[in-house]
Scaffold this active site. Sequence first.
Site, short mmCIF file in Angstrom:
data_model
loop_
_atom_site.label_atom_id
_atom_site.label_comp_id
_atom_site.label_asym_id
_atom_site.label_seq_id
_atom_site.Cartn_x
_atom_site.Cartn_y
_atom_site.Cartn_z
N GLU A 98 7.21 1.88 6.77
CA GLU A 98 6.25 1.53 5.95
C GLU A 98 4.92 1.28 6.53
O GLU A 98 3.77 1.44 6.28
CB GLU A 98 6.55 0.35 4.87
CG GLU A 98 5.58 0.09 4.00
CD GLU A 98 4.22 -0.67 4.51
OE1 GLU A 98 3.27 -0.50 3.92
OE2 GLU A 98 4.40 -1.66 5.37
N GLU A 99 5.15 0.67 7.87
CA GLU A 99 4.09 0.34 8.59
C GLU A 99 3.15 1.15 9.24
O GLU A 99 2.06 0.98 9.75
CB GLU A 99 4.38 -0.63 9.76
CG GLU A 99 5.27 -1.91 9.12
CD GLU A 99 4.34 -3.03 8.52
OE1 GLU A 99 3.10 -2.66 8.46
OE2 GLU A 99 4.69 -4.07 8.08
N HIS A 139 1.75 -9.88 10.10
CA HIS A 139 1.51 -9.44 11.23
C HIS A 139 1.01 -10.27 12.43
O HIS A 139 0.39 -9.86 13.58
CB HIS A 139 0.37 -8.24 11.24
CG HIS A 139 0.99 -7.13 10.43
ND1 HIS A 139 0.40 -5.68 10.35
CD2 HIS A 139 1.67 -7.17 9.32
CE1 HIS A 139 1.11 -4.82 9.37
NE2 HIS A 139 1.79 -5.61 8.66
N ASP A 158 11.42 -1.59 8.23
CA ASP A 158 10.98 -1.18 9.70
C ASP A 158 10.06 -2.63 10.02
O ASP A 158 9.72 -3.63 9.32
CB ASP A 158 9.78 -0.22 9.66
CG ASP A 158 8.74 -0.15 8.81
OD1 ASP A 158 8.93 -0.61 7.76
OD2 ASP A 158 7.58 0.09 9.10
N ARG A 192 -0.32 -7.77 -11.01
CA ARG A 192 -1.77 -7.39 -11.32
C ARG A 192 -1.47 -5.98 -12.01
O ARG A 192 -0.71 -5.21 -11.09
CB ARG A 192 -2.68 -7.65 -10.48
CG ARG A 192 -4.02 -7.28 -11.03
CD ARG A 192 -5.32 -7.23 -9.93
NE ARG A 192 -6.71 -7.10 -10.57
CZ ARG A 192 -7.40 -7.98 -11.23
NH1 ARG A 192 -7.03 -9.30 -11.16
NH2 ARG A 192 -8.56 -7.80 -11.65
#
Length: 392
Positions: free
Chosen positions: A138-139, A364, A80, A177
């Site tokens: 996802e956003e 963004h 998206d 990580r």
Amino acid sequence: MKQELLEKLTQKQERIIEIRRYLHAHPELSFQEENTAKYIAAFYADKACDVQTNVGGHGIVATIDSGKPGRTLAIRADFDALPIQEETGLPFASQNFGVMHACGHDGHTAYMLILAETLIEMKDQFTGKVVVLHQPAEETPPGGAIGMIRDGCLDGVDHVLGIHVMSTMPTGEIAYREGAIQTGRASFKVKITGRGGHGSSPHMANDAIVAASEFIVALQTIISRRLNPFDVGSITVGSFDGKGSFNVIKDAVVLEGDVRAMTEATRTLIEKEIRRLLDGLAVMFGITYDLDYENDYPVLVNDVALTEFVAKALQEAAMDEVTTITRCEPQPPSEDFAYYAKERPSCFFYVGAMPADGIFYPHHHPKFDINEASLLIAAKAMGTLVADYTQK
């Protein structure tokens, strides 16, 4: 198998870039990715794999079955875009006004499609299954992952891997990580209501702006005085709707805010303290309030054992394009990959995508762009992990 896979991906680099540029020019917002989903489904139409469409909305699941017994690995890419007007000036800039791939999801989809195609071509060389998760939305909460999970995309899956390209990391670097790696998130909207009046007679009114201002200042004491100094949390008020005439005391204002935390316990504590402050504000200022508080993406926690596998496999791989593999610090943004990690042992890691000239804009941003060389690195990194996972 691994060396052959990497060579095939190198030969297909231009196709990865071609796909990325097409997707970049045709972005679609979360939950509106109808054409992108059709494009992805069409890519698999003539390929030897099982494809499910409309999974959790516009999601697509492609299952590559080796025909041999073994474990099942899911690999995820989102597709998206964001409600941002692009300002890059790229020849393949967005053709959809006010919509932009400003986070790299076009690149995620491009590398994943070509990787999936190559795995299909070589599926007789591995064991078990590879499940490719093409995820929408996802956003925007509640996110696309949770809907795909509800529709069964993880049925039979043992582990999940995901990559995010990062414009802030040098191209050639891969970072990972174990444990908590990205924040959990919440949002709130609160209407504070007092009593309106004339600016000349504040004693006859009850100023909602004053009460709301006190609340905003007091919010930061949750971080400084309620959290353990070793815990991570933040509260941001991003919207204060108090516009009116200069000589009119507002009777109500609306605030909207964002909460981030690195543990679920911290996220719960922040919500509790916000509610407590509002209760106190009501007594202190004689106001009333209406609160809409929503916890959405959980803390993203990488499985320790799987992350160790990822790090070791990448360090041992012969990828000329990779210069550094490093254990990074936790990342402040939130990510709905966290829902997969709650269901299955998972690992989410990062591939540097800083433009070659070193001038970069954060995710963004209207001028966000990536170094397209990072896409081959992402394909090779994920391909390496698939090869090792399915053969060892």
